[in-house]
Design a protein around this motif. Structure first.
Motif, PDB file in Angstrom:
ATOM      1  N   GLU A  53     -10.785  -0.493   9.800  1.00 24.09           N
ATOM      2  CA  GLU A  53      -9.638   0.309  10.190  1.00 24.09           C
ATOM      3  C   GLU A  53      -8.640   0.424   9.040  1.00 24.09           C
ATOM      4  O   GLU A  53      -8.045   1.486   8.820  1.00 24.09           O
ATOM      5  N   GLN A  54      -8.459  -0.661   8.295  1.00 20.46           N
ATOM      6  CA  GLN A  54      -7.550  -0.601   7.163  1.00 20.46           C
ATOM      7  C   GLN A  54      -8.123   0.247   6.029  1.00 20.46           C
ATOM      8  O   GLN A  54      -7.369   0.898   5.304  1.00 20.46           O
ATOM      9  N   ARG A  55      -9.446   0.249   5.869  1.00 22.99           N
ATOM     10  CA  ARG A  55     -10.058   1.151   4.883  1.00 22.99           C
ATOM     11  C   ARG A  55      -9.738   2.602   5.228  1.00 22.99           C
ATOM     12  O   ARG A  55      -9.404   3.406   4.356  1.00 22.99           O
ATOM     13  N   ARG A  56      -9.869   2.909   6.501  1.00 24.43           N
ATOM     14  CA  ARG A  56      -9.581   4.278   6.942  1.00 24.43           C
ATOM     15  C   ARG A  56      -8.115   4.633   6.676  1.00 24.43           C
ATOM     16  O   ARG A  56      -7.791   5.737   6.216  1.00 24.43           O
ATOM     17  N   ALA A  57      -7.212   3.680   6.970  1.00 27.29           N
ATOM     18  CA  ALA A  57      -5.796   3.908   6.702  1.00 27.29           C
ATOM     19  C   ALA A  57      -5.547   4.081   5.205  1.00 27.29           C
ATOM     20  O   ALA A  57      -4.770   4.967   4.797  1.00 27.29           O
ATOM     21  N   ALA A  58      -6.205   3.258   4.393  1.00 28.19           N
ATOM     22  CA  ALA A  58      -6.027   3.361   2.941  1.00 28.19           C
ATOM     23  C   ALA A  58      -6.451   4.728   2.423  1.00 28.19           C
ATOM     24  O   ALA A  58      -5.783   5.335   1.566  1.00 28.19           O
ATOM     25  N   CYS A  59      -7.565   5.217   2.928  1.00 23.87           N
ATOM     26  CA  CYS A  59      -8.032   6.554   2.523  1.00 23.87           C
ATOM     27  C   CYS A  59      -7.019   7.620   2.917  1.00 23.87           C
ATOM     28  O   CYS A  59      -6.762   8.564   2.172  1.00 23.87           O
ATOM     29  N   GLY A  60      -6.435   7.447   4.105  1.00 20.83           N
ATOM     30  CA  GLY A  60      -5.423   8.408   4.549  1.00 20.83           C
ATOM     31  C   GLY A  60      -4.189   8.390   3.670  1.00 20.83           C
ATOM     32  O   GLY A  60      -3.621   9.436   3.340  1.00 20.83           O
ATOM     33  N   ILE A  61      -3.773   7.184   3.263  1.00 14.36           N
ATOM     34  CA  ILE A  61      -2.594   7.069   2.392  1.00 14.36           C
ATOM     35  C   ILE A  61      -2.872   7.726   1.036  1.00 14.36           C
ATOM     36  O   ILE A  61      -2.062   8.501   0.518  1.00 14.36           O
TER      37      ILE A  61
ATOM     38  N   TRP B 291       0.814  -1.208   0.000  1.00 20.23           N
ATOM     39  CA  TRP B 291       0.000   0.000   0.000  1.00 20.23           C
ATOM     40  C   TRP B 291       0.851   1.263   0.000  1.00 20.23           C
ATOM     41  O   TRP B 291       0.383   2.334  -0.392  1.00 20.23           O
ATOM     42  N   LEU B 292       2.081   1.152   0.472  1.00 19.86           N
ATOM     43  CA  LEU B 292       2.928   2.332   0.579  1.00 19.86           C
ATOM     44  C   LEU B 292       3.780   2.575  -0.661  1.00 19.86           C
ATOM     45  O   LEU B 292       4.254   3.683  -0.872  1.00 19.86           O
ATOM     46  N   ASP B 293       3.997   1.547  -1.458  1.00 23.19           N
ATOM     47  CA  ASP B 293       4.885   1.733  -2.610  1.00 23.19           C
ATOM     48  C   ASP B 293       4.125   1.890  -3.934  1.00 23.19           C
ATOM     49  O   ASP B 293       4.728   1.897  -5.007  1.00 23.19           O
ATOM     50  N   GLY B 294       2.798   1.995  -3.853  1.00 17.46           N
ATOM     51  CA  GLY B 294       2.010   2.279  -5.042  1.00 17.46           C
ATOM     52  C   GLY B 294       1.657   1.082  -5.905  1.00 17.46           C
ATOM     53  O   GLY B 294       1.042   1.241  -6.954  1.00 17.46           O
ATOM     54  N   ARG B 295       1.996  -0.133  -5.448  1.00 15.07           N
ATOM     55  CA  ARG B 295       1.758  -1.303  -6.296  1.00 15.07           C
ATOM     56  C   ARG B 295       0.336  -1.843  -6.200  1.00 15.07           C
ATOM     57  O   ARG B 295      -0.157  -2.463  -7.123  1.00 15.07           O
ATOM     58  N   MET B 296      -0.322  -1.623  -5.077  1.00 15.33           N
ATOM     59  CA  MET B 296      -1.613  -2.285  -4.869  1.00 15.33           C
ATOM     60  C   MET B 296      -2.759  -1.349  -4.563  1.00 15.33           C
ATOM     61  O   MET B 296      -3.894  -1.611  -4.932  1.00 15.33           O
ATOM     62  N   LEU B 297      -2.493  -0.267  -3.868  1.00 18.50           N
ATOM     63  CA  LEU B 297      -3.581   0.523  -3.305  1.00 18.50           C
ATOM     64  C   LEU B 297      -4.286   1.355  -4.376  1.00 18.50           C
ATOM     65  O   LEU B 297      -3.676   2.144  -5.089  1.00 18.50           O
TER      66      LEU B 297
ATOM     67  N   ALA C 120      -9.616   1.081  -1.132  1.00 23.37           N
ATOM     68  CA  ALA C 120      -9.836   1.955   0.027  1.00 23.37           C
ATOM     69  C   ALA C 120     -11.307   2.023   0.420  1.00 23.37           C
ATOM     70  O   ALA C 120     -11.634   2.194   1.601  1.00 23.37           O
ATOM     71  N   LEU C 121     -12.207   1.859  -0.547  1.00 20.11           N
ATOM     72  CA  LEU C 121     -13.635   1.965  -0.266  1.00 20.11           C
ATOM     73  C   LEU C 121     -14.296   0.624   0.044  1.00 20.11           C
ATOM     74  O   LEU C 121     -15.371   0.589   0.651  1.00 20.11           O
ATOM     75  N   THR C 122     -13.660  -0.466  -0.360  1.00 13.90           N
ATOM     76  CA  THR C 122     -14.341  -1.771  -0.239  1.00 13.90           C
ATOM     77  C   THR C 122     -13.587  -2.783   0.617  1.00 13.90           C
ATOM     78  O   THR C 122     -14.096  -3.885   0.834  1.00 13.90           O
TER      79      THR C 122
END
Length: 296
Positions: free
Chosen positions: A282-290, A264-270, A275-277
Motif C-alpha cells: 500500500e505504501q508503494r502505491r502511495a509512493a508512486c502516486g506522490i 516522502w512529502l518534502d522530497g528528502r527520502m522518496l 516506490a518500486l521496492t
C-alpha cells in the motif's frame, strides 16, 4: 408454558421510523469523534469523576492534560516512574513495562469493562438478535469506518513511537469510543430501552476530550487533533503536510488513506527505487502516486 418477561418484552423488529433515524446517530457521533475543538478541561474533569462514581471508585485527586496521544503516553510513563531523576530519553522503551500494569488494574476494569459489560447485558435482555445486528451494522460500523479505521488506526501505526502505542491502546478512548457509544445511544433512546445509565459518564467524556486514561488516584485527559484533512472519498490525505495535526506538534502523514513517512512529502527520502521496492504494498502505491504528482 408461560413465557418469561424477557421473552415477552423482547424487541425483535425495528419500525421504519426508527430505521430512518439511524443516519442521525451516525452524523451525531461522527461530529463528536472527529471534532477538532480544544479539550474542555473543566467539563471533562467532571465527567471523569462521574465515571469513577458510577464504577464505585473513589474520585481521583490529580488531573493531567496532554495535547496528543504521544505526549499522553510518554507523560503517563514519566508520572508512573516517579522521582526527579527519570531519564526521559528512555521513556519510550519503558512505557510498556512501567505503565501497562497500572492501566490494567481494577480502575480500568471497573470504569470500562464492567460498565460496558453490564450495559450490554441489560440491553441485550430487551433487544432481539436481528435488531442488535441491524443497529450494529448501520450505526456502529459506519462510525467505526470513518473514525477507527481511518483516524485512530493510523495514529497507532506511526512507527516513530511504536512502543508508546502499547500504552496508548490501553487507554479508555473518550471520543474514540464513538462507534459503540453511538450503538447504545440509538438503542436506549429510540427503542426506549431501560438500563441504569452507567454510560452517562463515558458519553459526557466523549463530548469534551479526545481520549483519557484512568488510574487509581489520577486521570490523564487528552486533547483532540486541531486539524484533520481528507480526500474526496473521506480518506485521510494531505499532499503538502500532515493529515492529522495535534496541538503539541505530533502529526500523522497520510496519502489517500495510507500512512506514509513525512519525509516522502518534502522530497528528502522518496525515490523511484523506494516506490518500486518498498516492502509495504500500500505504501508503494502511495509512493508512486506522490512521485506521479511531482512529475505533473
Amino acid at each position: 408454558m408461560k413465557q418469561s418477561p424477557r421473552q415477552t418484552n423482547m424487541i425483535e423488529k425495528l419500525t421504519q421510523e426508527q430505521i430512518d433515524k439511524m443516519p442521525l446517530y451516525v452524523d451525531r457521533w461522527l461530529k463528536i469523534a472527529l471534532s477538532t475543538e480544544p479539550l474542555d478541561f473543566g467539563r471533562a474533569k467532571e465527567a471523569a469523576i462521574k465515571c469513577y462514581e458510577i464504577a464505585g471508585l473513589e474520585p481521583p485527586k490529580y488531573f493531567y492534560h496532554f495535547e496528543s496521544p504521544y505526549s499522553a503516553a510518554t507523560g503517563a510513563a514519566i508520572l508512573g516512574l516517579g522521582g526527579s531523576g527519570v531519564d526521559k530519553n528512555q521513556v519510550r522503551d519503558q512505557v510498556e513495562d512501567q505503565v501497562e500494569d497500572q492501566v490494567r488494574d481494577q480502575v480500568k476494569h471497573q470504569v470500562e469493562h464492567q460498565v460496558e459489560d453490564q450495559v450490554r447485558d441489560q440491553v441485550r435482555d430487551q433487544v432481539g438478535a436481528q435488531v442488535w445486528r441491524q443497529v450494529r451494522d448501520q450505526v456502529e460500523e459506519q462510525v467505526w469506518a470513518h473514525v477507527g479505521a481511518q483516524v485512530w488506526h493510523q495514529v497507532g501505526a506511526a512507527q516513530v513511537w511504536a512502543q508508546v502505542w502499547a500504552q496508548v491502546e490501553e487507554q479508555i478512548w473518550g471520543a474514540r469510543n464513538a462507534e459503540w457509544l453511538a450503538f447504545y445511544d440509538f438503542l436506549t433512546t429510540e427503542l426506549n430501552i431501560k438500563y441504569d445509565n452507567k454510560l452517562s459518564g463515558l458519553i459526557e467524556l466523549s463530548k469534551h476530550c479526545g481520549g483519557w486514561a484512568p488510574y487509581e488516584n489520577a486521570v490523564i485527559l487528552q486533547d483532540r487533533p486541531y486539524e484533520i484533512n481528507w480526500d474526496d472519498q473521506k480518506r485521510l490525505h494531505c499532499e503538502d503536510g500532515p493529515a492529522i495535526k495535534y496541538r503539541d506538534g505530533f502529526c500523522v502523514h497520510s496519502w489517500h488513506g495510507t500512512r506514509i513517512p513525512k519525509e516522502w512529502l518534502d522530497g528528502r527520502m522518496l525515490t523511484p527505487k523506494i516506490a518500486l521496492t518498498h516492502e509495504n504494498v500500500e505504501q508503494r502505491r502511495a509512493a508512486c502516486g506522490i512521485l506521479g504528482t511531482r512529475e505533473l
